[in-house]
Design an enzyme around this catalytic site. Structure first.
Site, PDB file in Angstrom:
ATOM      1  CD  GLU A 255      -2.854  -1.337   0.565  1.00 29.14           C
ATOM      2  OE1 GLU A 255      -3.228  -0.313  -0.050  1.00 29.14           O
ATOM      3  OE2 GLU A 255      -3.372  -2.449   0.413  1.00 29.14           O
ATOM      4  CB  CYS A 294      -2.771   6.473   2.518  1.00 26.85           C
ATOM      5  SG  CYS A 294      -4.073   5.628   3.427  1.00 26.85           S
TER       6      CYS A 294
HETATM    7  P1  NAP Z   1       8.158   5.090   4.624  1.00 29.14           P
HETATM    8  O1  NAP Z   1       9.279   5.998   4.910  1.00 29.14           O
HETATM    9  O2  NAP Z   1       8.135   4.380   3.330  1.00 29.14           O
HETATM   10  O3  NAP Z   1       8.120   4.054   5.846  1.00 29.14           O
HETATM   11  C1  NAP Z   1       7.132   3.086   5.951  1.00 29.14           C
HETATM   12  C2  NAP Z   1       7.624   1.974   6.857  1.00 29.14           C
HETATM   13  O4  NAP Z   1       8.699   1.280   6.219  1.00 29.14           O
HETATM   14  C3  NAP Z   1       8.178   2.468   8.195  1.00 29.14           C
HETATM   15  O5  NAP Z   1       7.850   1.543   9.198  1.00 29.14           O
HETATM   16  C4  NAP Z   1       9.678   2.474   7.928  1.00 29.14           C
HETATM   17  O6  NAP Z   1      10.424   2.380   9.094  1.00 29.14           O
HETATM   18  C5  NAP Z   1       9.803   1.220   7.101  1.00 29.14           C
HETATM   19  N1  NAP Z   1      11.031   1.133   6.300  1.00 29.14           N
HETATM   20  C6  NAP Z   1      11.779   2.141   5.807  1.00 29.14           C
HETATM   21  N2  NAP Z   1      12.798   1.629   5.076  1.00 29.14           N
HETATM   22  C7  NAP Z   1      12.691   0.283   5.138  1.00 29.14           C
HETATM   23  C8  NAP Z   1      13.436  -0.799   4.592  1.00 29.14           C
HETATM   24  N3  NAP Z   1      14.500  -0.594   3.825  1.00 29.14           N
HETATM   25  N4  NAP Z   1      13.044  -2.058   4.863  1.00 29.14           N
HETATM   26  C9  NAP Z   1      11.957  -2.296   5.624  1.00 29.14           C
HETATM   27  N5  NAP Z   1      11.200  -1.306   6.160  1.00 29.14           N
HETATM   28  C10 NAP Z   1      11.558  -0.043   5.915  1.00 29.14           C
HETATM   29  O7  NAP Z   1       6.760   5.842   4.737  1.00 29.14           O
HETATM   30  P2  NAP Z   1       6.246   6.759   5.910  1.00 29.14           P
HETATM   31  O8  NAP Z   1       7.038   8.015   5.882  1.00 29.14           O
HETATM   32  O9  NAP Z   1       6.156   6.006   7.189  1.00 29.14           O
HETATM   33  O10 NAP Z   1       4.753   7.023   5.426  1.00 29.14           O
HETATM   34  C11 NAP Z   1       4.426   7.992   4.449  1.00 29.14           C
HETATM   35  C12 NAP Z   1       4.123   7.347   3.135  1.00 29.14           C
HETATM   36  O11 NAP Z   1       3.266   6.246   3.313  1.00 29.14           O
HETATM   37  C13 NAP Z   1       3.392   8.294   2.215  1.00 29.14           C
HETATM   38  O12 NAP Z   1       4.016   8.236   0.973  1.00 29.14           O
HETATM   39  C14 NAP Z   1       1.995   7.725   2.133  1.00 29.14           C
HETATM   40  O13 NAP Z   1       1.366   7.901   0.906  1.00 29.14           O
HETATM   41  C15 NAP Z   1       2.208   6.293   2.381  1.00 29.14           C
HETATM   42  N6  NAP Z   1       1.016   5.693   2.980  1.00 29.14           N
HETATM   43  C16 NAP Z   1       0.256   4.855   2.233  1.00 29.14           C
HETATM   44  C17 NAP Z   1      -0.864   4.256   2.783  1.00 29.14           C
HETATM   45  C18 NAP Z   1      -1.711   3.301   1.986  1.00 29.14           C
HETATM   46  O14 NAP Z   1      -2.568   2.644   2.585  1.00 29.14           O
HETATM   47  N7  NAP Z   1      -1.540   3.184   0.711  1.00 29.14           N
HETATM   48  C19 NAP Z   1      -1.201   4.511   4.107  1.00 29.14           C
HETATM   49  C20 NAP Z   1      -0.420   5.374   4.838  1.00 29.14           C
HETATM   50  C21 NAP Z   1       0.702   5.967   4.272  1.00 29.14           C
HETATM   51  P3  NAP Z   1      10.971   3.691   9.824  1.00 29.14           P
HETATM   52  O15 NAP Z   1       9.801   4.506  10.199  1.00 29.14           O
HETATM   53  O16 NAP Z   1      11.703   3.137  10.977  1.00 29.14           O
HETATM   54  O17 NAP Z   1      11.868   4.378   8.833  1.00 29.14           O
END
Ligand code: NAP
Length: 509
Positions: A255, A294
Site C-alpha cells: 500500500e 493515504c
Molecule cells: P516510509 O518511509 O516508506 O516508511 C514506511 C515503513 O517502512 C516504516 O515503518 C519504515 O520504518 C519502514 N522502512 C523504511 N525503510 C525500510 C526498509 N528498507 N526495509 C523495511 N522497512 C523499511 O513511509 P512513511 O514516511 O512512514 O509514510 C508515508 C508514506 O506512506 C506516504 O508516501 C503515504 O502515501 C504512504 N502511505 C500509504 C498508505 C496506503 O494505505 N496506501 C497509508 C499510509 C501511508 P521507519 O519509520 O523506521 O523508517
C-alpha cells in the site's frame, strides 16, 4: 527520555547500537530514542511460526474472533491514555480518536466475521468441480492459513489503525504477526501492544512487535511467510527487490503513495447539497491528520466555469481550520509528525509553487514545531502541469485543476496520477456520473460517488472501511487489504485438492 522496547520471543527488550530519536511534533523537543540492533530477528520469526502459528491454527475462526474482540475492547477501555500518548506525534484529540477508534472498529468488525464463520479453521472455496467424466473424482478449492509468519511494516501516520487493521485480518486467518510500526509514532503502537499483552490476549508467539529500523528482518523470511507493507513507493521498491524476498517468492502486499482525486461534476450547482458535500469532503481530507492520510485528496478536478467559486469557498472553509498546538481545544490542524516529514512537505510546497499558482495559504505557528501552512494551488494547464500528477505532498496541501467537464478529457488527467487508492466523483447527472465512475474505477481501489441522495451520509472518501477493499493499482502499490473476508485471501492461499468426493467430504466435514 523514553527508550522504546520491542516485544520479541515473549519479552520486552531494548535494542542496541545506533539509536533514532523521536520528538514532540508541536515543540520539536526530544522525547526518547529507539534502537533496533542486537535482536535475534531470525529467532523471533522462527518463534512466531513455531508457537504462534501452531496455536492460532488450533483455534476456530470464532475463537480467533474472540481475541480480536478483546483487542478492540482494550483499545476502547484505554482510549484516554492512548489519546494522550499519541499527542506527541502532533495529533489533535479528534485526529487521535480517528486513529484509535478506527483501530477498535476494524478489530470489532473482523471479530464479528470470525464469530459468523464459527467453528471452522479454514475455508472451503466454492463447490467441488467435477473432473473428466467421473462423478466421484472431483477438485475442491480450499483456503488454508500460511504456515509462516506475517511481517507487517506500517507507515507513521496511523500507528493504531494501521497496525490493527493488518493484525485483525492475519490473526483471523490463523497467521502469527510480527509488526513494525513507523518509528516517528512508534510510542503509540508500543503502548497498545503493551496493553494487549498485559491483558493476556494472545497465545504465545501470536503477536510480536519490532520498534526502530527493520534491520535484517526481511533477510530471514521464507516461502510460507508474507509481508504487508504500508508506506512510500521508494521503500516499497526496496522491500520488493530484497534479494531474499525475490529468491523465496515471499508474498508481498504493498500500500503506497496515492494522488487521490476529487471530481466535481459539471451539473453540480454552487450552493447545492452536492456542492456542499464536495466542499466538506475536500476540506476534511486536506486538514484531518494534517493531510497525512493515504486517502487524502491531492488533486481537485473542477469545471473551468466554476473554478473561481470553488477556490473562494475552499479558501473560506480552510481558513476556519486553525493550525496550532494539538493540545489546544480550538486547534483543528496539528503539526506533521516528524522533522523528516516537515522537510519533505516544505520541499513539496516549493515544487508545487513552481508548477502551479498558489491561490490560498493559511497561517501556522513559527518556532521549533513541525507546523505547515495549509495551502491550495490552482492550475489551468491540466495534463501539462508539472509535479502535481507525479508527487504526493503528504500534508495539508492540494491543487485545483480545471477542465472542460467531459469524461473523455477527465479520464487521462485523473489517470496521470498512475493509479490511486480512492477517487471521489460528485454529480447528480446519471449518464455523466455513470460513465465517469466506470471509466475511473480501473485506476482506483475505491470510487466514491457523492450525490444529493447521499449528501448527508457517510464519513467521506478519506475513511477506510473494513468491509471494502483498501489498496489501488500502479503508483498506489498494486495491493489490496481488508474488504471483509476478501482480506483473508492474502493470508490463506488457495489450493485445489483432487480426490474422491466421498473421502474428501469426510475430511472436510
Ligand atoms: P516510509 O518511509 O516508506 O516508511 C514506511 C515503513 O517502512 C516504516 O515503518 C519504515 O520504518 C519502514 N522502512 C523504511 N525503510 C525500510 C526498509 N528498507 N526495509 C523495511 N522497512 C523499511 O513511509 P512513511 O514516511 O512512514 O509514510 C508515508 C508514506 O506512506 C506516504 O508516501 C503515504 O502515501 C504512504 N502511505 C500509504 C498508505 C496506503 O494505505 N496506501 C497509508 C499510509 C501511508 P521507519 O519509520 O523506521 O523508517
Amino acid at each position: 527520555m523514553q527508550t522504546l522496547r520491542s516485544f520479541l520471543m515473549g519479552e520486552w527488550v531494548a535494542g542496541a547500537g545506533e539509536s533514532r530519536l523521536f520528538h514532540d511534533a508541536a515543540t520539536g523537543a526530544e522525547l526518547g530514542s529507539v534502537a533496533s540492533g542486537g535482536h535475534d530477528l531470525c529467532g523471533a520469526l522462527a518463534w512466531g511460526r513455531e508457537h504462534g502459528g501452531k496455536a492460532l491454527r488450533g483455534m476456530s475462526f470464532a475463537e480467533r474472533g474472540a481475541v480480536l474482540k478483546a483487542m478492540s475492547v482494550v483499545l476502547h477501555d484505554h482510549r484516554e491514555v492512548l489519546i494522550d500518548v499519541s499527542r506527541h506525534g502532533g495529533t489533535t484529540r479528534g485526529d487521535a480518536k480517528f486513529d484509535i477508534d478506527g483501530a477498535a472498529a476494524t478489530l470489532s468488525y473482523y471479530a464479528y466475521l470470525g464469530k459468523s464463520l464459527g467453528e471452522k479453521r479454514f475455508l472451503v472455496d466454492g463447490d467441488a468441480e467435477p473432473l473428466l467424466r467421473s462423478k466421484r473424482f472431483v477438485g475442491q478449492h480450499l483456503r488454508l492459513p500460511r504456515r509462516g509468519i506475517a511481517v507487517h511494516i506500517n507507515a507513521f501516520n496511523f500507528p493504531a489503525w494501521g497496525m490493527a487493521e493488518k493484525a485483525a485480518v492475519a490473526l483471523l486467518a490463523g497467521v502469527p504477526v510480527l509488526s513494525k510500526p513507523g518509528t516517528a509514532t512508534a510510542p503509540l503502537a508500543a503502548k497498545i501492544v503493551e496493553l494487549w499483552h498485559e491483558a493476556g490476549l494472545f497465545p504465545e508467539g501470536a503477536f510480536q512487535l519490532l520498534v526502530g529500523s527493520a534491520g535484517d528482518l526481511l533477510d530471514h523470511l521464507g516461502p510460507q511467510d508474507c509481508v504487508a507493507f504500508t508506506g512510500g513507493s521508494q521503500t516499497a521498491r526496496a522491500i520488493r527487490s530484497n534479494p531474499n524476498i525475490v529468491a523465496n517468492n515471499v508474498a508481498v502486499n504493498i500500500e503506497a503513495d496515492s494522488l487521490n482525486a476529487s471530481v466535481l461534476g459539471p451539473d453540480v450547482e454552487p450552493g447545492s447539497d452536492t456542492w456542499l458535500m464536495f466542499v466538506a469532503d475536500v476540506v476534511r481530507d486536506m486538514t484531518q491528520k494534517c493531510g497525512q492520510k493515504c486517502t487524502a485528496v491531492r488533486r481537485i478536478f473542477v469545471p473551468a466555469a466554476v473554478a473561481d467559486e470553488v477556490v473562494e469557498i475552499l479558501a473560506d472553509r480552510l481558513g476556519g481550520q486553525g493550525v496550532g498546538d494539538p493540545a489546544d481545544k480550538s486547534t483543528r490542524v496539528g503539526p506533521v509528525a516528524s522533522a523528516g516529514q516537515h522537510r519533505s512537505v516544505l520541499a513539496g510546497l516549493d515544487s508545487l509553487s513552481a508548477a502551479a499558482d498558489k491561490v490560498w495559504q493559511g497561517e501556522a505557528p513559527s518556532g521549533e514545531g513541525f507546523f505547515v501552512k495549509p495551502t491550495l494551488f490552482r492550475s489551468d494547464r491540466g495534463l501539462d502541469t508539472e509535479y502535481v500528477h507525479e508527487h504526493e505532498v503528504f500534508g495539508p496541501v492540494a491543487t485545483v485543476l480545471t477542465w472542460d467537464g467531459s469524461v473523455e478529457a477527465l479520464t487521462p488527467m485523473v489517470a496521470a496520477g498512475g493509479g490511486g487508492l480512492v477517487c471521489s466523483v460528485y454529480s447528480n447527472d446519471l449518464a455523466w456520473a455513470g460513465e465517469a465512475v466506470l471509466e475511473l474505477a480501473p485506476w482506483h481501489g475505491r470510487v466514491y460517488w457523492g450525490s444529493r441522495k447521499v449528501h448527508d451520509q457517510g464519513p467521506g472518501p478519506g475513511t477506510v472501511l473494513p468491509s471494502l477493499v483498501h489498496g489501488g493499482p500502479g503508483k498506489a502499490g498494486g495491493g489490496s487489504e481488508l474488504g471483509g473476508l476478501r482480506g483473508l485471501e492474502f493470508y490463506m492461499p488457495r489450493t485445489a485438492i483432487q480426490a474422491d468426493q466421498g473421502l474428501l467430504k469426510r475430511v472436510l466435514g
